[in-house]
Each structure stands twice: as C-alpha cells, then as structure tokens.
Design an enzyme around this catalytic site. Structure first.
Site, short mmCIF file in Angstrom:
data_model
loop_
_atom_site.label_atom_id
_atom_site.label_comp_id
_atom_site.label_asym_id
_atom_site.label_seq_id
_atom_site.Cartn_x
_atom_site.Cartn_y
_atom_site.Cartn_z
CG ASP A 61 -1.94 1.09 1.25
OD1 ASP A 61 -1.69 2.15 0.65
OD2 ASP A 61 -3.01 0.88 1.85
CB VAL A 62 1.82 3.63 -2.72
CG1 VAL A 62 2.23 2.57 -3.72
CG2 VAL A 62 0.46 4.23 -3.05
CE1 TYR A 154 -6.98 11.46 -10.66
CE2 TYR A 154 -7.70 13.05 -12.32
CZ TYR A 154 -7.06 11.86 -11.98
OH TYR A 154 -6.51 11.08 -12.96
CE LYS A 158 -3.32 11.37 -11.12
NZ LYS A 158 -2.38 10.23 -10.95
CB THR A 189 -9.84 2.89 -16.74
OG1 THR A 189 -10.09 4.27 -16.42
CG2 THR A 189 -8.59 2.79 -17.62
#
Length: 249
Positions: A61-62, A154, A158, A189
């Site tokens: 889990d990053v 979000y 980014k 996706t």
C-alpha cells in the site's frame, strides 16, 4: 540496462497499471506487480508468467512508507536490481465542489496520489542511485495541466505529481537516473466510468477530445514503455501527454 530489465509497477491490478504490466511482459521484462488485493495480484502474476515473462506479485500500500520500502527491497531480493519503476497507483476521489471538501477527503486522495508517488520514488531512487542507472515513470493526467469543476483534489494531486516528477528528475540526473511522467486523457477504465457516472456525461466528455474517443489502457501502456526505455534516453523531467489532442488548443 540489462537485456531483460527488472520492472516494478505499483497500482498494477487494474486499468493502465495492468496494461503496462502486460506490455513489459510481452517484451520479456522481469516484472514485479504490486497492489493491495492479494488474490487479484497473484492471479495477475500468474497471467503474466503465462506469457513467458518472469513475474511476481508483492502486496503493498503506497500510502505507508514501510510497505513501500519492503516492496522495493523485495524486488531487489528477487531479481538483484531495479531498472524501471512505473508509479501507477492512484485514486480519483469524489466529485464534490470545493465548498464541500474536507480534510478527510483531501487525505484520501493525496495520501495515494502524492504521498504514494513521493514514497515510491524515494525508495526506487535509493536503489537506482546506487546502481547509477534507472528510469522512473509517474502517472499524471490531463488534469495535471488544467482544472475541472468538482475534481479539485484530483486535479491538485496531479499538478503535484508533475511537480514532484520535475524536481526528482533534476536530483536524479546526477546519478544517471531519468524521471518522467505520462499524462493520459480520458481512458477506457473503471475510473473514467466512475468519474463520468453515466453514458450521457461520458459521451459529453469524449466529445471534447479532438480524436472523438477515449484512449485504451494499452495505448497508454505503449507510451509508458517508450518513455521508460533507452529509446527515450535523453528525456528526463518531461510530461508526455497522451490525450487525443485534448490539450492541443
């Protein structure tokens, strides 16, 4: 770089990460895939091995540094080195106006997208700096360049990934490591379907793409493989935008 590079992919269980794992496997790279779901990870590794590639799954889990450190150590323990890292773990968060954002929602997005990318690079560079070689590819988005109503967290995450990429590239150049990012536009996706929440909204988004369609995970994977490869050996600190022309205007 070895003829069969050792590749680590975080966020490899779905979408772009999964397609990237298969793209490297087809080139007979030695691939370590990582994600949080054990059963899916083991199944993916088995599918990759069926292509003739050496492949392993390591749960990680990053968001947690101990997980990331152990993941990178596991790659080196298995294959002796780390040539390419693709940091694809990410989340879109909820579509909510700024007026309704909360610290909890901020943490949910930034811990994966920004902290996760930072921790991954930290430990990947730990190995690559000692080798004197390596290539890191982070995953940004069209939203790393522009804004989007309802997607403030979000979008901000980014933008941060692109800043991290450029800063790390300047540091890593001193020991022969390249750091770049690939920034997809709309891609077919599950994340795109969640973001658009319906066929009408999805069609409206795709109408803004000059090529009038979404990209495929495989198309983005090919761009990632190129940026990671020696074919892009003079590229570092760059953001490759693969978005059907959406940011051309």
């Amino acid at each position: 770089m070895t003829t069969q590079p050792v590749v680590l992919i975080t966020g490899a269980l779905t979408g772009i990460g999964r397609a990237t794992a298969f793209a490297f496997a087809r080139d007979k790279a030695r691939v370590v895939v990582s994600g949080r779901r054990v059963e899916e990870g083991r199944q993916l590794a088995e599918e990759l091995r069926s292509t003739g590639s050496q492949a392993e799954f390591v749960q990680s889990d990053v968001r947690f540094e101990d997980d990331v450190s152990k993941l990178v150590d596991a790659v080196v323990a298995r294959f002796g080195r780390l040539d390419i890292a693709v940091n694809a773990a990410g989340t879109e968060g909820e579509t909510i106006p700024v007026l309704d954002q909360t610290p909890e929602r901020y943490t949910a997005v930034f811990d994966t997208n920004v902290l996760g990318t930072l921790l991954a690079m930290k430990h990947e560079l730990r190995v690559m700096s000692a080798q004197g070689s390596g290539s890191i590819v982070n995953i940004s988005s069209t939203m790393g360049l522009r804004g989007a109503a309802g997607l403030s967290l979000y979008v901000a995450s980014k933008h941060a990934v692109e800043g991290l990429t450029k800063s790390a590239a300047l540091e890593a150049a001193a020991f022969g490591v390249r750091v770049n990012a690939v920034a997809p536009g709309p891609v077919e996706t599950a994340m795109l379907n969640r973001l658009t929440a319906g066929a009408e909204r999805k069609a409206g988004m795709l109408a803004t793409v000059p090529l009038k369609r979404a990209g495929t995970p495989e198309e983005i994977a090919e761009a990632i493989v190129f940026v990671a490869s020696e074919k892009a050996s003079f590229m570092t600190g760059e953001i490759l935008r693969v978005n059907g022309g959406r940011t051309a205007a």
